[in-house]
Design a protein around this motif. Sequence first.
Motif, PDB file in Angstrom:
ATOM      1  N   ASP A 130     -59.188 -41.080 -82.451  1.00 38.48           N
ATOM      2  CA  ASP A 130     -58.527 -41.517 -83.683  1.00 38.48           C
ATOM      3  C   ASP A 130     -57.358 -42.473 -83.427  1.00 38.48           C
ATOM      4  O   ASP A 130     -56.509 -42.665 -84.302  1.00 38.48           O
ATOM      5  N   SER A 131     -57.297 -43.048 -82.223  1.00 35.38           N
ATOM      6  CA  SER A 131     -56.270 -44.059 -81.952  1.00 35.38           C
ATOM      7  C   SER A 131     -56.610 -45.345 -82.698  1.00 35.38           C
ATOM      8  O   SER A 131     -57.763 -45.588 -83.059  1.00 35.38           O
ATOM      9  N   ARG A 132     -55.614 -46.178 -82.906  1.00 32.52           N
ATOM     10  CA  ARG A 132     -55.877 -47.474 -83.525  1.00 32.52           C
ATOM     11  C   ARG A 132     -56.718 -48.312 -82.582  1.00 32.52           C
ATOM     12  O   ARG A 132     -56.697 -48.130 -81.367  1.00 32.52           O
ATOM     13  N   ALA A 133     -57.462 -49.256 -83.134  1.00 30.13           N
ATOM     14  CA  ALA A 133     -58.380 -50.056 -82.331  1.00 30.13           C
ATOM     15  C   ALA A 133     -57.706 -51.278 -81.712  1.00 30.13           C
ATOM     16  O   ALA A 133     -58.137 -51.755 -80.655  1.00 30.13           O
ATOM     17  N   PHE A 134     -56.635 -51.775 -82.360  1.00 23.11           N
ATOM     18  CA  PHE A 134     -55.982 -53.002 -81.885  1.00 23.11           C
ATOM     19  C   PHE A 134     -54.473 -52.846 -81.932  1.00 23.11           C
ATOM     20  O   PHE A 134     -53.925 -52.054 -82.701  1.00 23.11           O
TER      21      PHE A 134
END
Length: 257
Positions: A44-48
């Motif tokens: 669930d981390s941000r992608a960018f």
Amino acid sequence: YCEEHRRQEVYLTMSTRRRRCVAVKDIAAALTKLMKKAMMPARDSRAFVGGERVTVLFVERTNFQVLYGVEKAVKGKERVSGDNFSLRYCREGQFIGALSDGMGSGLTAYRESELVIDLLEQFLEAGFSTIDIASLDLYTGVCDFLKVGASTTFIRRENWVETISSTSLPAGVFHKLEPDCTGKKLYDGDMVIMVTDGVMDALPAAHQESLMKDIIMEHDTGNPSELAAYILGRVRQYREKEPSDDMTVLVMGLVKY
């Protein structure tokens, strides 16, 4: 950051210059080279990462990933299944599969087994229920099974099927809980098949486990959803009428990165 007996975690607070946009997976690759240890973004981390300053958690890359599928059938003319299940990532690197077979069927059994799944620590309040939990460590491939009056669990290996049975009574029969706990090492391609009593009881009583093993080995697929659907379909062929109990098949497959 590393707690005792835990994997390493790295928190990076960062931003990019000139409004550039950098993929978090690329940052993980750079971090892997710096640490000389395979790292990946936490779930669930941000992608960018862009110009805004953000903190991202990176963890040691797991050796496995998990795929899963579920198929259900409802007893007779009931509209609601009394079985409940949960499939979820707990902490990083740990995946939990839990199955609870409520007493009876319908809405009452559904609410009972739902309580068991949602509040395992308060299982005595849920009446006569089974608890069937498989906790899968995605780093080591070790799966810990906890059973309380639950139906047999099956592990499909490369060319054979292993069984894990429970000898304890359902939760609520006695105030003292005596779960059956077993740990098994799983490997790439292995599948864990969890079923409720309704599935096993649909098969001839004297040959339930052996028939289920044959059914599991009949369908050579690595897709958990396909296997769950196949198992339920084959089991239902042994019953001319509608199911006499709720039936749930939960399949989890281990896949090596």
